[in-house]
Design a protein around this motif. Structure first.
Motif, PDB file in Angstrom:
ATOM      1  N   GLU A   1      12.110   3.030   4.420  1.00  0.00           N
ATOM      2  CA  GLU A   1      13.008   1.889   4.233  1.00  0.00           C
ATOM      3  C   GLU A   1      12.211   0.827   3.496  1.00  0.00           C
ATOM      4  O   GLU A   1      11.075   0.531   3.866  1.00  0.00           O
ATOM      5  CB  GLU A   1      13.526   1.348   5.567  1.00  0.00           C
ATOM      6  N   ALA A   2      12.801   0.280   2.431  1.00  0.00           N
ATOM      7  CA  ALA A   2      12.119  -0.705   1.613  1.00  0.00           C
ATOM      8  C   ALA A   2      13.081  -1.825   1.247  1.00  0.00           C
ATOM      9  O   ALA A   2      14.305  -1.663   1.364  1.00  0.00           O
ATOM     10  CB  ALA A   2      11.554  -0.040   0.351  1.00  0.00           C
ATOM     11  N   PRO A   3      12.558  -2.957   0.823  1.00  0.00           N
ATOM     12  CA  PRO A   3      13.435  -4.059   0.399  1.00  0.00           C
ATOM     13  C   PRO A   3      14.424  -3.619  -0.674  1.00  0.00           C
ATOM     14  O   PRO A   3      14.199  -2.644  -1.399  1.00  0.00           O
ATOM     15  CB  PRO A   3      12.441  -5.083  -0.150  1.00  0.00           C
ATOM     16  N   GLY A   4      15.519  -4.349  -0.760  1.00  0.00           N
ATOM     17  CA  GLY A   4      16.544  -4.015  -1.738  1.00  0.00           C
ATOM     18  C   GLY A   4      17.529  -2.984  -1.233  1.00  0.00           C
ATOM     19  O   GLY A   4      18.264  -2.384  -2.013  1.00  0.00           O
ATOM     20  N   GLY A   5      17.554  -2.737   0.078  1.00  0.00           N
ATOM     21  CA  GLY A   5      18.473  -1.760   0.640  1.00  0.00           C
ATOM     22  C   GLY A   5      18.055  -0.324   0.396  1.00  0.00           C
ATOM     23  O   GLY A   5      18.873   0.588   0.496  1.00  0.00           O
TER      24      GLY A   5
ATOM     25  N   GLY B  44      14.013 -11.053  -2.609  1.00  0.00           N
ATOM     26  CA  GLY B  44      15.188 -11.869  -2.338  1.00  0.00           C
ATOM     27  C   GLY B  44      14.809 -13.129  -1.597  1.00  0.00           C
ATOM     28  O   GLY B  44      13.644 -13.360  -1.257  1.00  0.00           O
ATOM     29  N   HIS B  45      15.805 -13.960  -1.350  1.00  0.00           N
ATOM     30  CA  HIS B  45      15.571 -15.220  -0.638  1.00  0.00           C
ATOM     31  C   HIS B  45      15.223 -14.958   0.830  1.00  0.00           C
ATOM     32  O   HIS B  45      15.527 -13.889   1.384  1.00  0.00           O
ATOM     33  CB  HIS B  45      16.808 -16.113  -0.723  1.00  0.00           C
TER      34      HIS B  45
ATOM     35  N   PHE C  37      12.339  -8.529   1.764  1.00  0.00           N
ATOM     36  CA  PHE C  37      12.859  -8.432   3.128  1.00  0.00           C
ATOM     37  C   PHE C  37      13.791  -7.228   3.288  1.00  0.00           C
ATOM     38  O   PHE C  37      14.552  -6.891   2.388  1.00  0.00           O
ATOM     39  CB  PHE C  37      13.598  -9.719   3.505  1.00  0.00           C
ATOM     40  N   LEU C  38      13.727  -6.597   4.450  1.00  0.00           N
ATOM     41  CA  LEU C  38      14.582  -5.452   4.746  1.00  0.00           C
ATOM     42  C   LEU C  38      15.984  -5.924   5.110  1.00  0.00           C
ATOM     43  O   LEU C  38      16.168  -6.692   6.054  1.00  0.00           O
ATOM     44  CB  LEU C  38      14.008  -4.643   5.912  1.00  0.00           C
TER      45      LEU C  38
ATOM     46  N   ILE D  19       2.739 -11.761  -2.464  1.00  0.00           N
ATOM     47  CA  ILE D  19       4.028 -12.178  -1.914  1.00  0.00           C
ATOM     48  C   ILE D  19       4.339 -11.223  -0.773  1.00  0.00           C
ATOM     49  O   ILE D  19       4.239 -10.005  -0.918  1.00  0.00           O
ATOM     50  CB  ILE D  19       5.140 -12.160  -2.985  1.00  0.00           C
ATOM     51  N   TRP D  20       4.699 -11.749   0.387  1.00  0.00           N
ATOM     52  CA  TRP D  20       4.857 -10.914   1.571  1.00  0.00           C
ATOM     53  C   TRP D  20       6.181 -10.165   1.573  1.00  0.00           C
ATOM     54  O   TRP D  20       7.182 -10.619   1.028  1.00  0.00           O
ATOM     55  CB  TRP D  20       4.732 -11.757   2.832  1.00  0.00           C
ATOM     56  N   ALA D  21       6.150  -9.020   2.232  1.00  0.00           N
ATOM     57  CA  ALA D  21       7.329  -8.161   2.270  1.00  0.00           C
ATOM     58  C   ALA D  21       7.346  -7.355   3.557  1.00  0.00           C
ATOM     59  O   ALA D  21       6.442  -7.452   4.397  1.00  0.00           O
ATOM     60  CB  ALA D  21       7.338  -7.226   1.058  1.00  0.00           C
TER      61      ALA D  21
END
Length: 440
Positions: free
Chosen positions: A21-25, A44-45, A75-76, A244-246
């Motif tokens: 699972e990664a950011p951006g859906g 994303g914000h 962000f997830l 940048i954190w994720a």
């Protein structure tokens, strides 16, 4: 027992399943490849559903001694989603569970399904569970009297992240949560490989997870002036200014090759070598050591039994910080540099697409390698118009992934290296070989 039996060369550890699972859906390998190959950025914000004081956070970073925090991160979108009834968990307990527990449990289930295994069939078997994770301030303090009291002690424990998986699936092998900061996932992967080689378990789930319970890391790196100037991660670029954190998660199912073949599994990769070491005393507790990284990379190469020039892709840690990138680039060049210009390994970092997923970073990097090998191409890293000047790329033989680059198989396989290091001082490195299905 012979040395070859001890080091696993007669019956190597292989990867037979994966989920992420990664950011951006992103929740599938195809989605992940689309993101990477289409050169998209999944930032994303800041999430509005976590009770974060976002305006206070952004305004606070403008005070003296801090670096500006931008309203951007990886962000997830699935971070708050969970079906507790599916796993036999009450809604009250589910809310008290760190989202890292929920996602690790969900992704473990999906990894087994990806391997062609019904998770229920593993009950009582010697299956290990090794998860890289770090505590990230989820929920109220244990000393607070709240509606969730009684569940918080397990809900926020790092050790329970792996233990929850083992308990829910009734796994009888070792269950360890590994916290070495940003190298946690790859360190957990290393421990899992060693456990299989030593016979601690017959099969192992290994990976990492990260979901931020608070924006605290943004504040800390703002104070350390290690955040990106504009909210974008630029690994190995001359314009790299910070990270940048994720968030993210990735997990893999490991077996010995003989067992995988006997079970009819599809082998995604052979683990040629894994290694970890420690920086020791450097210029600061969180400062990386080039000497330690070089020793680690060279040890892994020797253990893998491959020549540096056989490695076609390197998925680096690539934080986008000037110190981290400089240290890593020089160490990679010393190890993997080719004497023939333009023929060395192609280097990149998925952090340019999704940000720095902290304890899960190595898992997302390894997943990128497996998917890239399957597609026969190395995706470009973003924001690399001008490569870092810390090494002479042409003379030192590495190639920066500035575009989608064909990755041909050599002798029926593609070999890659994955690297991670953390502010704990622990460095981790893995070398994997992916079979070319067209040849095999």
């Amino acid at each position: 027992m012979s040395s070859s039996q001890l080091d696993g060369t007669d019956d190597p550890v292989v990867i037979v399943g994966m989920a992420l699972e990664a950011p951006g859906g992103i929740e599938t390998a195809d989605d992940y490849w689309s993101l990477l190959s289409e050169r998209r950025e999944a930032l994303g914000h800041f999430p509005a559903d976590r009770d974060w004081s976002i305006r206070e956070l952004l305004d606070g970073s403008r005070r003296d001694g801090f670096k500006r925090i931008h309203d951007l991160g990886g962000f997830l979108s699935s971070g708050a989603l969970f079906d507790p009834a599916f796993f036999g968990i009450s809604p009250r307990e589910a809310v008290a569970m760190d989202p890292q527990q929920r996602i690790a449990l969900r992704i473990a289930w999906r990894t087994l399904e990806n391997s062609g295994i019904n998770p229920d069939d593993l009950a009582g078997h010697d299956v290990g569970c090794y998860v890289g994770a770090s505590g990230l301030e989820y929920g109220p303090q244990l000393a607070e009297f709240s509606h969730h009291s009684g569940h918080l002690i397990t809900g926020t424990s790092l050790g329970v992240i792996s233990g929850r998986i083992a308990y829910t699936l009734d796994l009888a092998g070792p269950a360890l949560t590994v916290d070495t900061s940003c190298s946690s996932a790859l360190a957990a992967f290393h421990v899992a490989v060693q456990a299989l080689r030593s016979g601690d378990c017959d099969m192992a789930l290994a990976g990492g997870v990260c979901v931020m319970g608070s924006p605290g890391y943004f504040v800390e790196f703002s104070k350390q002036h290690a955040l990106s100037d504009d909210g974008h991660c630029r690994p190995y670029s001359a314009s790299a200014s910070g990270t940048i954190w994720a968030e993210g998660a990735g997990m893999f199912l490991l077996q010995r090759r003989s067992r995988a073949v006997s079970d009819g599994r599809h082998i995604l990769a052979e683990v040629r070598a894994t290694a970890v070491n420690q920086d020791g005393r450097t210029t600061g507790l969180t400062a990386p050591s080039g000497h330690a990284q070089t020793r680690l990379f060279q040890k892994a190469i020797r253990s893998a039994g491959v020549r540096p020039e056989e490695v076609g892709m390197i998925e680096g840690h690539g934080t986008g910080t000037r110190l981290g990138d400089r240290t890593e680039l020089r160490s990679l060049a010393q190890t993997y540099g080719s004497s023939a210009p333009g023929t060395g390994a192609v280097l990149g970092s998925v952090k340019s697409n999704v940000g720095h997923a902290q304890a899960a970073a190595g898992a997302l990097g390894l997943a990128k390698v497996l998917i890239a090998a399957d597609r026969g191409a190395v995706p470009a890293s973003l924001h690399t118009d001008h490569a870092s000047r810390e090494i002479n790329w042409e003379e030192q033989g590495l190639r920066l992934a500035t575009e989608l680059t064909p990755w041909p198989a050599v002798n029926g396989q593609r070999i890659a290296a994955v690297s991670a290091f953390g502010m704990s001082g622990t460095n981790a490195h893995a070398i994997v070989a992916m079979p070319d299905d067209e040849v095999a």
